[in-house]
Motif scaffolding. Structure first.
Motif, PDB file in Angstrom:
ATOM      1  N   LEU A 248       0.812  -1.221   0.000  1.00 33.36           N
ATOM      2  CA  LEU A 248       0.000   0.000   0.000  1.00 33.36           C
ATOM      3  C   LEU A 248       0.846   1.272   0.000  1.00 33.36           C
ATOM      4  N   LEU A 249       2.175   1.126  -0.114  1.00 35.00           N
ATOM      5  CA  LEU A 249       3.047   2.308  -0.186  1.00 35.00           C
ATOM      6  C   LEU A 249       3.957   2.157  -1.397  1.00 35.00           C
ATOM      7  N   SER A 250       4.126   3.226  -2.158  1.00 33.48           N
ATOM      8  CA  SER A 250       5.118   3.174  -3.231  1.00 33.48           C
ATOM      9  C   SER A 250       5.858   4.498  -3.291  1.00 33.48           C
ATOM     10  N   PHE A 251       6.982   4.497  -3.970  1.00 35.87           N
ATOM     11  CA  PHE A 251       7.804   5.698  -4.102  1.00 35.87           C
ATOM     12  C   PHE A 251       7.925   6.088  -5.567  1.00 35.87           C
ATOM     13  N   GLU A 252       7.991   7.397  -5.812  1.00 33.98           N
ATOM     14  CA  GLU A 252       8.280   7.921  -7.147  1.00 33.98           C
ATOM     15  C   GLU A 252       9.609   8.665  -7.082  1.00 33.98           C
ATOM     16  N   VAL A 253      10.487   8.321  -8.000  1.00 35.02           N
ATOM     17  CA  VAL A 253      11.802   8.955  -8.083  1.00 35.02           C
ATOM     18  C   VAL A 253      11.948   9.458  -9.507  1.00 35.02           C
ATOM     19  N   THR A 254      12.324  10.715  -9.686  1.00 39.76           N
ATOM     20  CA  THR A 254      12.404  11.217 -11.066  1.00 39.76           C
ATOM     21  C   THR A 254      13.536  10.516 -11.815  1.00 39.76           C
ATOM     22  N   GLU A 255      13.351  10.434 -13.111  1.00 38.79           N
ATOM     23  CA  GLU A 255      14.338   9.757 -13.948  1.00 38.79           C
ATOM     24  C   GLU A 255      15.725  10.366 -13.760  1.00 38.79           C
ATOM     25  N   SER A 256      15.798  11.696 -13.726  1.00 34.25           N
ATOM     26  CA  SER A 256      17.124  12.317 -13.628  1.00 34.25           C
ATOM     27  C   SER A 256      17.807  11.961 -12.309  1.00 34.25           C
ATOM     28  N   VAL A 257      17.036  11.871 -11.217  1.00 31.34           N
ATOM     29  CA  VAL A 257      17.619  11.471  -9.925  1.00 31.34           C
ATOM     30  C   VAL A 257      18.025   9.998  -9.956  1.00 31.34           C
ATOM     31  N   ALA A 258      17.155   9.156 -10.534  1.00 33.96           N
ATOM     32  CA  ALA A 258      17.447   7.723 -10.565  1.00 33.96           C
ATOM     33  C   ALA A 258      18.711   7.414 -11.379  1.00 33.96           C
ATOM     34  N   MET A 259      19.017   8.287 -12.340  1.00 40.47           N
ATOM     35  CA  MET A 259      20.160   8.024 -13.218  1.00 40.47           C
ATOM     36  C   MET A 259      21.480   8.543 -12.654  1.00 40.47           C
ATOM     37  N   GLU A 260      21.405   9.329 -11.569  1.00 39.81           N
ATOM     38  CA  GLU A 260      22.628   9.821 -10.915  1.00 39.81           C
ATOM     39  C   GLU A 260      23.133   8.755  -9.947  1.00 39.81           C
ATOM     40  N   ASP A 261      24.386   8.765  -9.684  1.00 39.68           N
ATOM     41  CA  ASP A 261      24.963   7.887  -8.669  1.00 39.68           C
ATOM     42  C   ASP A 261      24.359   6.486  -8.784  1.00 39.68           C
ATOM     43  N   THR A 262      24.574   5.901  -9.950  1.00 41.92           N
ATOM     44  CA  THR A 262      23.810   4.718 -10.320  1.00 41.92           C
ATOM     45  C   THR A 262      24.068   3.498  -9.418  1.00 41.92           C
TER      46      THR A 262
END
Ligand code: C2E
Ligand code: MG
Ligand code: MG
Ligand code: MG
Length: 289
Positions: A146-160
């Motif tokens: 019942l909980l999920s997270f959204e992370v923007t693409e640009s953030v997800a692609m940093e510090d991979t």
């Protein structure tokens, strides 16, 4: 022009900068207080709708601040202040906990609804994000589904390297992950394949142009194919018109979100919205004559 003007640069530009700096300082002071008080910060919830059958699949929590003097402020104003002045982890933790409390309340009303929370880059960089999230879930007795997270693409692609690990840890505790604003960053396909995400969220800039731009349609189609080939679902954000809905559905988008369905709203308004929606519209015969 400011540079060429030399002295004018100082006279013209500096007072503007310091007014802005002063405002930011005031906002950070007020935000610090808001975090310790009840009622100024509030989550609004925007429905996510199944493209297949129009059912409600979940909500996205979007933070609002009812500032005592400035009125309602959107996250575009105060998230950058929180990030700049080191308040984002406290604010982010508050948001996650509020989302958990609300999700528990809806579940206990017999109307479970999954809540998605947006994460800042700073939260994603916390080494113990997964651990803290697991603690919150346990504290409130909430099923991670019942909980999920959204992370923007640009953030997800940093510090991979770090992001891969955090996504893996969050996946292990059962938190669903969406890549927000997808299409505006620079994902490498091999990285996307390694990243343990569940959903791509097509940025609203593509949705906005759908009805008039063959390019936008081609991009959405490509994103849908890519997502499905990788076993991810696709949601489109910023859906404002029936035409956009029809195109997105035809292109195979799984879920839709936007003003066409509903604006973000307080929890109580969402409950009314849900109630009105599930009550079938009266047929002609039932209407008073
Ligand atoms: P986002 O996660 O991409 O959220 C979508 C934004 O588009 C929201 O703006 C939403 O109100 C707005 N929106 C929804 N449907 C439509 C539509 O049909 N048309 C248009 N034009 N806009 C629509 P909002 O609430 O101002 O949030 C802006 C951004 O602030 C969010 O973008 C998210 O990145 C961030 N944000 C919001 N709440 C939080 C939070 O609690 N924590 C963090 N770290 N960021 C947050
Ligand atoms: Mg989002
Ligand atoms: Mg987005
Ligand atoms: Mg966006």
């Amino acid at each position: 022009a400011a540079k060429r003007a030399g002295g004018a640069h100082f006279v013209f530009y500096e007072p503007h900068m310091s007014a802005r700096a002063k405002e930011q300082l005031e906002l950070q002071r007020d935000l610090r207080q808001a975090l310790t008080r009840d009622g100024e910060l509030e989550l609004h919830y925007q429905p996510k709708i199944s493209a297949r059958d129009g059912s409600l699949t979940g909500v996205e929590a979007l933070t609002r601040w009812r500032h005592p003097e400035r009125g309602q402020l959107g996250p575009g104003i105060f998230i950058p202040v929180a990030e700049r002045f080191g308040l984002i982890n406290a604010l982010g933790a508050w948001v996650i906990e509020q989302a958990c409390i609300q999700a528990v309340a809806w579940r206990d009303q017999g109307q479970p609804l999954a809540v998605a929370v947006n994460l800042s880059v700073h939260q994603l960089r916390q080494a113990d994000l997964a651990e803290r999230t697991a603690e919150l879930l346990a504290k409130h007795g909430l099923d991670p589904a019942l909980l999920s997270f959204e992370v923007t693409e640009s953030v997800a692609m940093e510090d991979t390297g770090h992001t891969l690990r955090v996504f893996e840890q969050l996946g292990e505790i059962g938190i669903q992950l969406s890549i927000d604003d997808f299409g505006t960053g620079y994902s490498s396909l091999s990285y996307l394949r390694q990243l343990d995400a569940d959903q791509l969220k097509i940025d609203q800039s593509f949705v906005r142009d759908l009805e008039h731009s063959a390019d936008a349609r081609a991009i959405v189609q490509a994103v849908v194919s890519l997502a499905h080939a990788l076993g991810l679902s696709v949601i489109a954000e910023g859906v404002e018109t029936e035409g956009q809905r029809d195109i997105l559905s035809a292109l195979g988008c799984d879920e839709l979100q936007g003003y066409f369905y509903a604006r973000p709203m307080p929890a109580s308004a969402l409950e009314d919205w849900r109630q009105n929606r599930s009550t079938p519209a009266p047929r002609d015969a039932d209407l008073p004559h």
